[in-house]
Design a protein around this motif. Structure first.
Motif, PDB file in Angstrom:
ATOM      1  N   SER A 125      -0.248  -6.431 -14.371  1.00  0.00           N
ATOM      2  CA  SER A 125       1.003  -5.738 -14.117  1.00  0.00           C
ATOM      3  C   SER A 125       1.783  -5.836 -13.116  1.00  0.00           C
ATOM      4  CB  SER A 125       0.853  -4.237 -14.141  1.00  0.00           C
ATOM      5  OG  SER A 125       0.095  -3.737 -13.030  1.00  0.00           O
ATOM      6  N   SER A 126       1.161  -6.199 -11.926  1.00  0.00           N
ATOM      7  CA  SER A 126       2.075  -6.607 -10.738  1.00  0.00           C
ATOM      8  C   SER A 126       2.906  -7.923 -10.829  1.00  0.00           C
ATOM      9  CB  SER A 126       1.396  -6.474  -9.268  1.00  0.00           C
ATOM     10  OG  SER A 126       0.362  -7.317  -9.431  1.00  0.00           O
ATOM     11  N   TYR A 127       2.336  -8.976 -11.249  1.00  0.00           N
ATOM     12  CA  TYR A 127       2.834 -10.227 -11.408  1.00  0.00           C
ATOM     13  C   TYR A 127       4.007 -10.199 -12.583  1.00  0.00           C
ATOM     14  CZ  TYR A 127       3.269 -15.146 -11.296  1.00  0.00           C
ATOM     15  OH  TYR A 127       3.732 -16.672 -11.111  1.00  0.00           O
TER      16      TYR A 127
ATOM     17  N   PRO B  32       6.082   0.343 -16.763  1.00  0.00           N
ATOM     18  CA  PRO B  32       6.110   1.735 -16.980  1.00  0.00           C
ATOM     19  C   PRO B  32       5.739   2.515 -15.696  1.00  0.00           C
ATOM     20  CG  PRO B  32       5.291   0.682 -18.989  1.00  0.00           C
ATOM     21  CD  PRO B  32       5.259  -0.532 -18.097  1.00  0.00           C
ATOM     22  N   PRO B  33       6.432   3.733 -15.460  1.00  0.00           N
ATOM     23  CA  PRO B  33       6.018   4.251 -14.367  1.00  0.00           C
ATOM     24  C   PRO B  33       4.435   4.708 -14.155  1.00  0.00           C
ATOM     25  CG  PRO B  33       8.160   5.226 -15.016  1.00  0.00           C
ATOM     26  CD  PRO B  33       7.654   4.212 -16.002  1.00  0.00           C
ATOM     27  N   PHE B  34       3.901   5.088 -15.556  1.00  0.00           N
ATOM     28  CA  PHE B  34       2.696   5.510 -15.548  1.00  0.00           C
ATOM     29  C   PHE B  34       1.680   4.464 -15.086  1.00  0.00           C
ATOM     30  CE2 PHE B  34       2.728   3.719 -19.588  1.00  0.00           C
ATOM     31  CZ  PHE B  34       1.315   3.530 -20.006  1.00  0.00           C
ATOM     32  N   VAL B  35       2.031   3.235 -15.497  1.00  0.00           N
ATOM     33  CA  VAL B  35       1.221   2.097 -14.940  1.00  0.00           C
ATOM     34  C   VAL B  35       1.273   1.783 -13.473  1.00  0.00           C
ATOM     35  CG1 VAL B  35       0.769  -0.455 -15.460  1.00  0.00           C
ATOM     36  CG2 VAL B  35       1.490   0.752 -17.253  1.00  0.00           C
TER      37      VAL B  35
ATOM     38  N   PHE C  97       6.442  -5.458 -21.931  1.00  0.00           N
ATOM     39  CA  PHE C  97       5.337  -5.403 -21.016  1.00  0.00           C
ATOM     40  C   PHE C  97       3.942  -5.228 -21.808  1.00  0.00           C
ATOM     41  CE2 PHE C  97       2.314  -2.266 -18.914  1.00  0.00           C
ATOM     42  CZ  PHE C  97       2.181  -2.947 -17.700  1.00  0.00           C
ATOM     43  N   ALA C  98       3.764  -4.171 -22.778  1.00  0.00           N
ATOM     44  CA  ALA C  98       2.574  -3.946 -23.387  1.00  0.00           C
ATOM     45  C   ALA C  98       1.889  -5.015 -23.876  1.00  0.00           C
ATOM     46  CB  ALA C  98       2.761  -2.873 -24.459  1.00  0.00           C
ATOM     47  N   PRO C  99       2.498  -5.941 -24.776  1.00  0.00           N
ATOM     48  CA  PRO C  99       1.616  -6.990 -25.261  1.00  0.00           C
ATOM     49  C   PRO C  99       1.446  -8.022 -24.349  1.00  0.00           C
ATOM     50  CG  PRO C  99       3.983  -7.235 -25.898  1.00  0.00           C
ATOM     51  CD  PRO C  99       3.836  -5.920 -25.556  1.00  0.00           C
ATOM     52  N   THR C 100       2.292  -8.139 -23.071  1.00  0.00           N
ATOM     53  CA  THR C 100       2.344  -9.316 -22.252  1.00  0.00           C
ATOM     54  C   THR C 100       0.975  -8.786 -21.238  1.00  0.00           C
ATOM     55  OG1 THR C 100       4.661  -9.694 -22.059  1.00  0.00           O
ATOM     56  CG2 THR C 100       3.358 -10.385 -20.173  1.00  0.00           C
ATOM     57  N   PHE C 101       1.090  -7.458 -21.139  1.00  0.00           N
ATOM     58  CA  PHE C 101      -0.030  -6.860 -20.099  1.00  0.00           C
ATOM     59  C   PHE C 101      -1.371  -7.285 -20.783  1.00  0.00           C
ATOM     60  CE2 PHE C 101      -2.758  -3.477 -19.248  1.00  0.00           C
ATOM     61  CZ  PHE C 101      -2.978  -3.491 -17.738  1.00  0.00           C
TER      62      PHE C 101
END
Length: 325
Positions: free
Chosen positions: A38-40, A49-52, A288-292
């Motif tokens: 997520s950080s990269y 997303p804020p919750f992540v 984000f979701a699929p990339t993560f």
């Protein structure tokens, strides 16, 4: 015959790995992979997303501090068998992969030009951990083991004098203190295990651990700083206690395997994440979701493939361990 990480440790007199240590290391290395996935993405301009973000901050007090402490704990037996042999072994298994994976990381992240600059060899996005452990190992070998707690106190005081937030100042010295506390306590590991294995202790620590992690997620991310030393120590003690008690009841073979090969996973996952983030937009995937999900899956899959390949091919093993050493 190629050597696995545990076999190499035994061959060189390092501390034999125990189930609870591997479980703790495996859990923490999994959290590291999740964090970097997520950080990269965020560092490359993506929106997380804020919750992540809150979830990664929740685990901040335990991820790297636990790995640093356990690195010190595992160093203790090797040090008792001879500082010179310990240091040479550490440099062989850390310096070589540090150099190799600095190059691979620069290529994977598209920053090969940085290798001609001194900053390109200072750990970058994730290899700072190996650089720190090498530095800590040198200090641990130079200072007699019985004085490691005193050295830890001096490192802690020096970190207080550093500018807040500096990686190679405050964080380096704070983690050095944590490493030396681990190596000192390694002298009495059985006694420490008996104390941490008390179920009442874990239940007593649990409210404080949850409070610290929630504070990190909601108010302010706990930093790797002497100013956050007490909450970090509470959380690390809780992680170790949980690992000891879980290992006594549930073997958790997957986490144990990840712990035994944590260095390989640590080295491999980040270049794979960088390549994934560079490649997915080419096929129209940028959210984000699929990339993560792909970053985590491919990072772990590539690590597993490398672990298997190390056992069969010397050329692959040479990426992680100095050939012939």
């Amino acid at each position: 015959m190629l050597r696995s990480e545990p076999a190499m440790a035994q061959a060189t007199g390092a501390a034999p790995r125990m189930a609870w240590i591997d479980i703790c290391k495996g859990a923490m290395i999994l959290l590291v992979v999740l964090l970097h996935s997520s950080s990269y993405f965020k560092a490359q301009g993506g929106e997380v997303p804020p919750f992540v973000t809150a979830a990664t901050a929740f685990f901040a007090p335990m991820r790297m501090p636990t790995l640093i402490f356990l690195s010190g704990l595992l160093a203790s037996r090797g040090l008792r068998k001879g500082a010179r042999g310990f240091l040479l072994h550490r440099l062989r298994i850390l310096l070589w992969p540090y150099l190799v994976w600095s190059v691979l990381w620069a290529l994977a992240s598209g920053h090969a030009d940085r290798l001609v600059e001194p900053e390109g060899w200072l750990g970058g996005w994730y290899l700072w951990f190996l650089l720190f452990i090498m530095a800590f190992s040198i200090v641990a070998a130079l200072v007699p083991l019985r004085f490691h707690l005193v050295a830890a106190a001096y490192a802690f005081l020096a970190s207080l004098a550093c500018e807040d937030g500096t990686k190679y100042g405050e964080r380096l010295l704070f983690f050095l203190a944590l490493f030396l506390v681990g190596s000192f306590l390694g002298r009495e590991r059985e006694r420490m295990e008996a104390w941490l294995g008390d179920r009442l202790l874990l239940w007593t620590l649990m409210p404080a651990i949850i409070a610290v992690c929630l504070y990190s997620a909601i108010e302010r991310t706990i930093r790797y700083s002497p100013h956050d030393a007490l909450p970090i120590l509470i959380v690390v003690a809780g992680v170790l206690a949980a690992g000891i008690q879980v290992a006594g009841r549930h073997p958790l073979p997957l986490l144990q395997a990840m712990g035994r090969h944590s260095l390989t996973i640590y080295l491999v996952h980040m270049p794979v994440i960088a390549i994934t983030l560079r490649g997915l937009p080419l096929v129209g995937i940028s959210s984000f979701a699929p990339t993560f999900a792909m970053s985590v899956a491919l990072g772990l899959a590539a690590s597993a493939a490398m672990i298997a390949a190390r056992r069969r091919y010397r050329a692959v093993d040479a990426l992680f361990h100095f050939p012939g050493a």
